[in-house]
Design an enzyme around this catalytic site. Structure first.
Site, PDB file in Angstrom:
ATOM      1  CD  GLU A  34      -6.579  17.097  25.177  1.00  0.00           C
ATOM      2  OE1 GLU A  34      -5.817  16.132  25.225  1.00  0.00           O
ATOM      3  OE2 GLU A  34      -7.252  17.508  26.145  1.00  0.00           O
ATOM      4  CE  LYS A  91      -9.935  11.829  17.179  1.00  0.00           C
ATOM      5  NZ  LYS A  91      -9.130  10.775  16.598  1.00  0.00           N
ATOM      6  CG  ASP A 124      -3.734   9.837  12.396  1.00  0.00           C
ATOM      7  OD1 ASP A 124      -4.429   8.900  12.835  1.00  0.00           O
ATOM      8  OD2 ASP A 124      -3.548  10.058  11.190  1.00  0.00           O
ATOM      9  CE1 TYR A 138      -6.154   9.733  25.162  1.00  0.00           C
ATOM     10  CE2 TYR A 138      -4.599   9.975  23.366  1.00  0.00           C
ATOM     11  CZ  TYR A 138      -5.598   9.265  24.003  1.00  0.00           C
ATOM     12  OH  TYR A 138      -6.044   8.089  23.466  1.00  0.00           O
ATOM     13  CE  LYS A 150     -12.035  11.439  12.217  1.00  0.00           C
ATOM     14  NZ  LYS A 150     -11.168  10.248  12.255  1.00  0.00           N
ATOM     15  CB  CYS A 207       3.611  -3.548 -22.188  1.00  0.00           C
ATOM     16  SG  CYS A 207       4.713  -3.627 -20.767  1.00  0.00           S
ATOM     17  CB  CYS A 228       7.910  -5.851 -23.105  1.00  0.00           C
ATOM     18  SG  CYS A 228       6.202  -6.320 -22.822  1.00  0.00           S
ATOM     19  CB  CYS A 230       1.939  -6.305 -19.981  1.00  0.00           C
ATOM     20  SG  CYS A 230       3.210  -7.120 -20.961  1.00  0.00           S
ATOM     21  CB  CYS A 261       6.976  -8.049 -19.474  1.00  0.00           C
ATOM     22  SG  CYS A 261       6.636  -6.369 -19.012  1.00  0.00           S
TER      23      CYS A 261
HETATM   24  S1  IVH Z   1      -9.398  11.634  25.015  1.00  0.00           S
HETATM   25  C1  IVH Z   1     -12.721   9.345  27.195  1.00  0.00           C
HETATM   26  N1  IVH Z   1      -7.568  13.077  23.823  1.00  0.00           N
HETATM   27  O1  IVH Z   1      -8.952   9.598  19.691  1.00  0.00           O
HETATM   28  C2  IVH Z   1     -11.814  10.205  26.399  1.00  0.00           C
HETATM   29  N2  IVH Z   1      -8.261  11.080  22.756  1.00  0.00           N
HETATM   30  O2  IVH Z   1     -12.046   8.596  19.279  1.00  0.00           O
HETATM   31  C3  IVH Z   1     -10.644   9.467  25.920  1.00  0.00           C
HETATM   32  N3  IVH Z   1      -7.060  10.598  20.671  1.00  0.00           N
HETATM   33  O3  IVH Z   1      -9.359   6.472  21.128  1.00  0.00           O
HETATM   34  C4  IVH Z   1      -9.982  10.023  24.727  1.00  0.00           C
HETATM   35  N4  IVH Z   1      -5.741  12.346  20.723  1.00  0.00           N
HETATM   36  O4  IVH Z   1      -7.047   7.190  20.492  1.00  0.00           O
HETATM   37  C5  IVH Z   1      -8.321  11.968  23.749  1.00  0.00           C
HETATM   38  N5  IVH Z   1      -5.894  14.426  22.927  1.00  0.00           N
HETATM   39  C6  IVH Z   1      -6.655  13.324  22.858  1.00  0.00           C
HETATM   40  C7  IVH Z   1      -6.542  12.413  21.798  1.00  0.00           C
HETATM   41  C8  IVH Z   1      -7.376  11.287  21.776  1.00  0.00           C
HETATM   42  C9  IVH Z   1      -6.070  11.251  20.067  1.00  0.00           C
HETATM   43  C10 IVH Z   1      -7.664   9.364  20.142  1.00  0.00           C
HETATM   44  C11 IVH Z   1      -7.756   8.247  21.093  1.00  0.00           C
HETATM   45  C12 IVH Z   1      -9.191   7.840  21.159  1.00  0.00           C
HETATM   46  C13 IVH Z   1      -9.755   8.488  19.938  1.00  0.00           C
HETATM   47  C14 IVH Z   1     -11.150   8.973  20.221  1.00  0.00           C
END
Ligand code: IVH
Length: 677
Positions: free
Chosen positions: A114, A116, A118, A225, A318, A412, A415, A430, A436
């Protein structure tokens, strides 16, 4: 209307509004017009006003916020919030897969892949189908209770639909979608506020807003999630026995779950998922920074176990920051508030990380020299988690033979003053602080900013108006402003000032005369003197005259003030122009000396540790109160602690430690008696 009738209508309205909200936020579908929707919501608000006993904490009216948090209560997670092991290397994902297969020794199983997200991790507790608490990750063991803010997020169900476990925690990420993020940041800039660096910071800043009504205005999303069930919940043979099944169940309960979760059986499937999203990620409406791979069968989680920090049944891959090569069209220079001159690369427009990039900072002269830039070079530009792109190098293969070097400017751009370089610093600046334009405007902006004089009715645009009209050229001019000079200024612009605006500006200027000396000192914008430095200088010298009379040696004796800062303060006050400004500010009535707020000496010699939450004070107020009565507020308990001032929801360790060291414990009431007696 009788209460019985009201009860029925509240239930009807709640159901309707919940359904319309759900369709709108989850399925992008409007079943009624905004007008009808507002009418229903207003009716519910009114009914709840007339019959407060019918107002439930999960009512859709709670979405608009209202609760104000003085500070966030610390709460212990029922299940620790672990993080995930993570890697940038596919080889390590292959190792993870092979290791997991080996540990499971022939047991049939699968993985889920799935996205991740941000954003900011949050855990939501549901009991009997209702949201009862939302907590940030914090340090994984203890987090902040942000329920009031989370309730305003439209994709957080306050009440669950269909079937649900009676008691569980839903974890997920709060993200700030790109379009909402950009809209909010433009608005912030227009209002003179700092923009957020990236959507993640914006999400986390929003969740920590004290006023939940403000949070309700931010278009945050919660993406679920991970469902945590209490130990011993039977799931065998039910959909809740797999992670995939739990996500599907969560969706039916009304959570927003990403539609891209995939069940994978082989490393090839996993690799395919990663490669696909590495390219596709910028087409999503929100940011992701990788892919999470989890063992799907929840019964196997215990068998695989966890390390100290993260589960062995999951890993995060990542993405590397995206990089592109683009042509350098030229270098321009920006002058900042302090006179620092920053080189900026103007680039041929290029699509990177979800936005078009046309400019990127070259940081300073040293950085430029290291790149050894030539005219017509192609640059490698990268965008990581930040919205601002970074130049990581020159694409030497594309350099034209005989291309002319680009040298850093010596004057600058605003000025024309020759630039100087402070010893040991990478940047040139400057020195024409008073002549300025960007520096003068920058200084004004700094002076009125929240942490300085807090004249919040004057943003960048209005200061510019006042400057261009010749009304405000230095900070002391603010205190000479007259109402008739302000009214009608900047007609036809967004910053135009009307009668009411003029009154508000004058009121804020008047109020700034009460701002304490240390902030006045900070507001002057003396090079290197930040908030902390200003506080230390103010405390040490007590008033502006002693400070202005001090030599650089004495200045350098102040805690946290180094030689460079001391010299800068000395130089600042050596200038007759600066002394004149100070004199005019003093004549206007600004605070030029430290005011002691000592109320009593009842806590003289005592060290008090404050923990938990209180009925009559916020945590900061109680600390200030201790100091006003001559005591010291400390963070951790030791042999020197006189009392532990214990509020509600205090962590058990502190209590245990106090008992062990024999530190007496005070309740809030006892504390009040102590200072009043
Ligand atoms: S599962 C025990 N699923 O990534 C498992 N985490 O370093 C719990 N995160 O702190 C995490 N998307 O903030 C999981 N689809 C996803 C995620 C996810 C983002 C973040 C989450 C967690 C960090 C893991």
């Amino acid at each position: 209307m009788t209460i019985e009738e009201a009860h029925v209508r509240v239930a009807e309205l709640t159901e309707l509004i919940d359904r319309y909200n759900y369709e709108y936020y989850m399925n992008d579908r409007s079943l009624v017009s905004d007008y009808e929707f507002d009418a229903l919501l207003r009716e519910l608000v009114e009914l709840e006003g007339t019959f407060p006993q019918l107002a439930s904490p999960t009512s859709p009216t709670r979405r608009v916020g209202g609760e104000v948090n003085k500070s966030f209560q610390q709460v212990r997670h029922r299940f620790p919030m672990l993080s995930l092991g993570n890697t940038y290397s596919i080889a390590e994902i292959e190792d993870f897969e092979a290791r997991t297969r080996k540990l499971l020794d022939g047991t049939p199983f699968s993985y889920t892949c799935e996205l991740k997200y941000d954003g900011v991790a949050v855990g939501l507790t549901y009991r009997h189908g209702e949201l009862v608490q939302a907590v940030t990750r914090g340090n994984g063991t203890v987090g902040d209770d942000i329920t009031a803010n989370v309730r305003t997020i439209r994709t957080v169900p306050l009440r669950l639909r269909g079937e649900w476990p009676d008691d569980f925690e839903m974890r997920g990420e709060v993200v700030y979608p790109f379009d909402a993020f950009e809209a909010m940041n433009s608005q912030r800039v227009a209002e003179g506020d700092e923009p957020f660096a990236n959507p993640r910071n914006a999400a986390s800043g929003s969740l920590k807003l004290q006023d939940s009504r403000e949070c309700a205005k931010r278009r945050l999303l919660f993406c679920a999630y991970f469902m945590m069930l209490p130990d011993g919940t039977p799931t065998d043979g039910t959909p809740l026995a797999t992670h995939y099944g739990r996500l599907q169940a969560a969706e039916k309960m009304g959570f927003k779950v990403q539609p891209y979760v995939k069940e994978c059986r082989t490393i090839d499937d996993i690799r395919f998922f990663i490669d696909f999203w590495d390219k596709e990620r910028w087409n999503l409406p929100y940011g992701i920074d990788g892919v999470v791979i989890k063992v799907n069968q929840t019964a196997l989680w215990d068998r695989l176990g966890t390390t100290a920090k993260s589960p062995r049944w999951a890993i995060a891959y990542k993405f590397k920051a995206e990089q592109v090569s683009t042509k350098l069209e030229g270098v321009s220079y920006q002058v900042g508030r302090t006179g620092i001159v920053t080189p900026v690369a103007n680039l041929q427009a290029v699509w990177l990380g979800g936005t078009t990039v046309r400019r990127a900072t070259l940081n300073n002269a040293d950085f430029m020299a290291r790149l050894d830039l030539r005219e017509g070079d192609s640059l490698l530009v990268e965008k990581g988690g930040e919205i601002i792109p970074k130049i990581v190098g020159v694409d030497l293969a594309q350099r034209l033979p005989g291309a002319k070097p680009i040298v850093y400017t010596t004057v600058c751009p605003e000025c024309g003053t020759p630039l100087v370089r402070a010893e040991g610093e990478a940047g040139y600046y400057c020195p024409n602080q008073d002549g300025c334009l960007p520096q003068r405007l920058g200084l004004l902006e700094h002076f009125v900013s929240r942490k300085a004089m807090d004249i919040d009715t004057l943003g960048t645009e209005r200061l510019r108006l006042l400057y261009d009209a010749g009304l405000v050229r230095d900070v002391a001019d603010l205190y000479d402003l007259q109402r008739h000079q302000l009214v009608g200024l900047g007609a036809d612009t967004a910053a135009s000032i009307q009668e009411k605006g003029a009154d508000n500006i004058l009121r804020a200027i008047e109020a700034s005369k009460q701002v304490p000396f240390e902030r006045v000192l900070f507001a002057l914008g003396i090079r290197y003197v930040g908030e902390v430095g200003a506080k230390k200088l103010a405390r040490y010298f007590g008033n502006i005259d002693s400070l202005m009379a001090a030599g650089s040696m004495e200045l350098a004796m102040v805690e946290d003030v180094g030689d460079v800062t001391a010299m800068a303060v000395y130089d600042y006050f050596a200038s007759p122009a600066h002394r004149a400004v100070v004199d005019r500010l003093r004549a206007a009535g600004l605070q030029m000396q430290v005011v002691e707020h000592r109320v009593s000496n009842r806590l003289e010699g005592m060290t008090i540790v404050v923990s938990g939450v209180f009925e009559h004070f916020s945590r900061d107020e109680i600390k200030a109160s201790i100091e006003q009565h001559g005591g010291k507020a400390a963070g951790s308990i030791s042999g020197k602690t006189t009392y532990l001032l214990a509020g509600a929801k205090m962590g058990p360790e502190k209590l245990r430690k106090a008992e062990k060291l024999g530190v007496p414990i005070l309740s809030e009431e006892e504390y009040i008696r102590l200072i009043e007696n």
